[in-house]
Design an enzyme around this catalytic site. Structure first.
Site, PDB file in Angstrom:
ATOM      1  N   GLU A  47       0.853  -1.192   0.000  1.00  0.00           N
ATOM      2  CA  GLU A  47       0.000   0.000   0.000  1.00  0.00           C
ATOM      3  C   GLU A  47       0.890   1.244   0.000  1.00  0.00           C
ATOM      4  O   GLU A  47       1.926   1.278   0.677  1.00  0.00           O
ATOM      5  CB  GLU A  47      -0.863  -0.005   1.255  1.00  0.00           C
ATOM      6  N   LYS A 127      -9.583   1.978  -1.977  1.00  0.00           N
ATOM      7  CA  LYS A 127      -9.814   1.474  -0.614  1.00  0.00           C
ATOM      8  C   LYS A 127     -11.157   1.943  -0.059  1.00  0.00           C
ATOM      9  O   LYS A 127     -11.484   3.134  -0.097  1.00  0.00           O
ATOM     10  CB  LYS A 127      -8.673   1.944   0.294  1.00  0.00           C
ATOM     11  N   CYS A 172      -5.012  -2.862   2.910  1.00  0.00           N
ATOM     12  CA  CYS A 172      -4.784  -2.707   4.348  1.00  0.00           C
ATOM     13  C   CYS A 172      -6.013  -3.039   5.197  1.00  0.00           C
ATOM     14  O   CYS A 172      -6.371  -4.198   5.356  1.00  0.00           O
ATOM     15  CB  CYS A 172      -4.276  -1.300   4.619  1.00  0.00           C
TER      16      CYS A 172
END
Length: 280
Positions: A47, A127, A172
């Site tokens: 990330e 995300k 994440c």
């Protein structure tokens, strides 16, 4: 006949605030070349792999904030990574921070892309599960301002027919929530790739610090087992601008077993031959 995909989890150590994009890209290219030498079809980067993880800092100046984002991909600075992937015939996954002009306004996302062996982009993910807080909390030794700096991803969790199977992406904090896994699992995903920047210390719940690596592995191993898919989770690790971030980059089989894992918090490539038919 087995469908073998050789994958490299390309962990990076910390990136200094003063480190340039070109410096970061050179490190990624070195890992990509290691992957090619090891016979990798796909190399997975972390990330926000191009910069220090700036959401740890309160930034008021919009121009300063914009400097941490990529306006295009590939950019002048990242083009050498795409060119080298094409030359080597190795695909990659890359996390970065995206500044987009959409619907007549500027939008910021925490983004990842999947790139094929020919250097062309196969798919993009933004995300969805943003952690942290939007307000200034100066009592913290460092902050997590993803809710301030990024919009919630608007692309869903798509899956692509790529690298000989069905591939999806997370970023994440997404890995901690069952919804992300099930949306991909219901698309019969066979490979999930994801990057993370995870601090060892949480100032709001320090009693959980000892569980950082355990919860990281637990969430990915459970997702792999419950959905019958391979998982590649890759960290940006080590102490970055005073923030200690966990490593533990790993490749996980559909059984939930870790088959390869990084042992450092520096730049490190770990490789596994993954039989996608095990997903059955």
């Amino acid at each position: 006949m087995p469908r073998i995909l050789t994958i490299g989890a390309a962990q990076t150590g910390p990136i200094a605030r003063s480190e340039t994009r070109r410096d970061a890209v050179e490190r990624l290219i070195a890992l990509l070349r290691q992957g090619a030498a090891a016979g990798c079809d796909l190399v997975v980067f972390p990330e926000a792999a191009l910069t220090a993880f700036f959401p740890h800092w309160w930034i008021d100046d919009e121009a300063e904030l914009d400097a941490w984002f990529e306006r295009e991909m590939p950019s002048n600075e990242t083009a050498p990574l795409f060119a080298e992937a094409r030359r080597l015939g190795v695909g990659f996954h890359l996390g970065y921070c995206e500044l987009a002009e959409e619907g007549g306004r500027r939008r910021r996302f925490n983004t990842a892309i999947l790139v094929g062996k020919d250097g062309t982009t196969i798919g993009k993910y933004r995300k969805i599960h943003l952690p942290g807080h939007p307000d200034h909390q100066p009592w913290r030794p460092f902050q997590n301002l993803e809710k301030r700096y990024f919009e919630t991803g608007d692309l869903g969790w798509p899956a692509w027919h790529a690298f000989g199977g069905v591939t999806g992406m997370m970023i994440c904090n997404d890995r901690r929530w069952p919804e992300a896994w099930r949306v991909l699992g219901l698309q019969v995903v066979e490979l999930v790739v994801l990057g993370y920047n995870t601090p060892r210390h949480d100032p709001s719940t320090p009693q959980h610090d000892r569980l950082a690596e355990f919860h990281n592995a637990l969430s990915m191993q459970a997702g792999a087992y419950q959905n019958g898919c391979w998982v590649v989770g890759v960290a940006k690790a080590g102490t970055e601008e005073g923030v200690e971030q966990i490593g533990g980059s790993c490749i996980i089989a559909p059984t939930g077993e870790i088959v390869a894992q990084a042992i450092s918090v520096a730049d490190e490539l770990v490789v596994a031959r993954c039989d996608l038919d095990l997903c059955r």
